[in-house]
Design a protein around this motif. Structure first.
Motif, PDB file in Angstrom:
ATOM      1  N   GLY A  92     -21.637   0.230  -8.217  1.00 15.90           N
ATOM      2  CA  GLY A  92     -21.221   0.915  -7.192  1.00 15.90           C
ATOM      3  C   GLY A  92     -22.414   1.881  -6.498  1.00 15.90           C
ATOM      4  O   GLY A  92     -21.772   2.963  -5.731  1.00 15.90           O
ATOM      5  N   ASN A  93     -23.717   1.830  -6.903  1.00 11.59           N
ATOM      6  CA  ASN A  93     -24.638   2.554  -6.314  1.00 11.59           C
ATOM      7  C   ASN A  93     -24.894   2.493  -4.889  1.00 11.59           C
ATOM      8  O   ASN A  93     -24.690   1.283  -4.342  1.00 11.59           O
ATOM      9  N   ALA A  94     -25.109   3.522  -4.043  1.00 10.48           N
ATOM     10  CA  ALA A  94     -25.490   3.118  -2.936  1.00 10.48           C
ATOM     11  C   ALA A  94     -26.723   2.117  -2.459  1.00 10.48           C
ATOM     12  O   ALA A  94     -27.744   2.497  -3.055  1.00 10.48           O
ATOM     13  N   MET A  95     -26.678   1.331  -1.372  1.00  7.51           N
ATOM     14  CA  MET A  95     -27.841   0.537  -1.207  1.00  7.51           C
ATOM     15  C   MET A  95     -29.036   1.374  -0.225  1.00  7.51           C
ATOM     16  O   MET A  95     -28.488   1.913   0.792  1.00  7.51           O
ATOM     17  N   PRO A  96     -30.058   1.394  -0.806  1.00  5.69           N
ATOM     18  CA  PRO A  96     -31.013   2.330  -0.082  1.00  5.69           C
ATOM     19  C   PRO A  96     -31.406   1.460   1.340  1.00  5.69           C
ATOM     20  O   PRO A  96     -31.487   0.223   1.251  1.00  5.69           O
ATOM     21  N   ARG A  97     -31.717   2.260   2.114  1.00  5.49           N
ATOM     22  CA  ARG A  97     -31.890   1.744   3.478  1.00  5.49           C
ATOM     23  C   ARG A  97     -33.030   0.910   3.672  1.00  5.49           C
ATOM     24  O   ARG A  97     -32.961  -0.238   4.171  1.00  5.49           O
ATOM     25  N   ASP A  98     -34.205   1.243   2.795  1.00  8.67           N
ATOM     26  CA  ASP A  98     -35.499   0.652   3.247  1.00  8.67           C
ATOM     27  C   ASP A  98     -35.134  -0.853   2.197  1.00  8.67           C
ATOM     28  O   ASP A  98     -35.887  -1.720   2.789  1.00  8.67           O
ATOM     29  N   ALA A  99     -34.268  -0.974   1.329  1.00  2.00           N
ATOM     30  CA  ALA A  99     -34.253  -2.201   0.426  1.00  2.00           C
ATOM     31  C   ALA A  99     -33.358  -3.009   1.411  1.00  2.00           C
ATOM     32  O   ALA A  99     -33.726  -4.376   1.216  1.00  2.00           O
ATOM     33  N   LEU A 100     -32.442  -2.720   1.967  1.00  4.53           N
ATOM     34  CA  LEU A 100     -31.567  -3.510   2.881  1.00  4.53           C
ATOM     35  C   LEU A 100     -32.643  -3.936   3.974  1.00  4.53           C
ATOM     36  O   LEU A 100     -32.051  -5.188   4.455  1.00  4.53           O
ATOM     37  N   GLU A 101     -33.196  -3.209   4.395  1.00  2.00           N
ATOM     38  CA  GLU A 101     -34.261  -3.561   5.600  1.00  2.00           C
ATOM     39  C   GLU A 101     -35.054  -4.829   4.882  1.00  2.00           C
ATOM     40  O   GLU A 101     -35.441  -5.620   5.981  1.00  2.00           O
ATOM     41  N   THR A 102     -35.628  -4.546   3.720  1.00  2.00           N
ATOM     42  CA  THR A 102     -36.511  -5.509   3.266  1.00  2.00           C
ATOM     43  C   THR A 102     -35.739  -7.009   3.258  1.00  2.00           C
ATOM     44  O   THR A 102     -36.221  -8.159   3.754  1.00  2.00           O
TER      45      THR A 102
END
Length: 204
Positions: A92-102
């Protein structure tokens, strides 16, 4: 756990004796667990081109002859941490933007083709070689796990970030092993509360 067993974690053994992830998802689990922040950087199985090449060959994510460069190592490690963040999001943690961009960047760059098994069953096959093939295969496994509904059971330990497969009925497991990280977390919480009580008592 002695150093010999610690070095085997993520390959031959699982913390607390947990069963590995089922089917192809084990390969993605192993990929995330090529390094753990609790261990020395020198233990990173993708830490150098030679280590990464040996690991990718062992897992059949690439086929010989293959060359792995320093740039490939950096790319693979960045993907690994993005996938770790995605696994952590199963808590349920938020997905970090940089990880999603990767993940989006790598997803846009991979090439897969439809193949057919001996009985005519379709399967996706990577197009390309080396790191390109490895990344394509890992992302194919991710897509398959999400499409079949098994993905939410792959989680990252709240303490150490190790990827483990949650086989509990209510999918409530939070640590790679209760006897290891679970106790560490509980002990840390207990000490924090004890310090708070001490400070509160001293202020009276």
């Amino acid at each position: 756990m002695d150093e010999r067993d610690k070095r085997r974690v993520g390959e031959q053994i699982e913390p607390g004796g947990r069963p590995k992830a089922p089917g192809r998802l084990e390969t993605l689990q192993r990929f995330v667990n090529t390094y753990n922040k609790d261990f020395p950087p020198a233990w990173d199985r993708l830490g150098t081109p030679s280590k990464a090449r040996a690991w990718l060959l062992q897992k059949r994510l690439v086929t010989p002859p293959v060359r792995v460069t320093r740039a490939d190592v950096d790319r693979l490690r960045e993907l690994r941490e993005a996938l770790r963040a995605l696994v952590a999001a199963n808590h349920g943690n938020a997905m970090p933007r940089d990880a999603l961009e990767t993940l989006r960047r790598e997803g846009a760059g991979v090439r897969l083709r439809v193949g057919f098994g001996s009985r005519g069953a379709t399967e996706l096959e990577p197009v390309g070689r080396g790191a390109d093939a490895a990344v394509a295969t890992v992302l194919d496994i991710l897509h398959e796990a999400q499409a079949t509904g098994v993905w939410p059971r792959l989680k990252a330990c709240r303490q150490c970030g190790y990827a483990f497969f949650d086989r509990s009925k209510n999918r409530s497991a939070a640590w790679c092993a209760m006897s290891i990280c679970g106790n560490r977390t509980k002990n840390r919480t207990y000490r924090r509360r004890a310090r708070a009580r001490a400070v509160s008592t001293a202020a009276i």
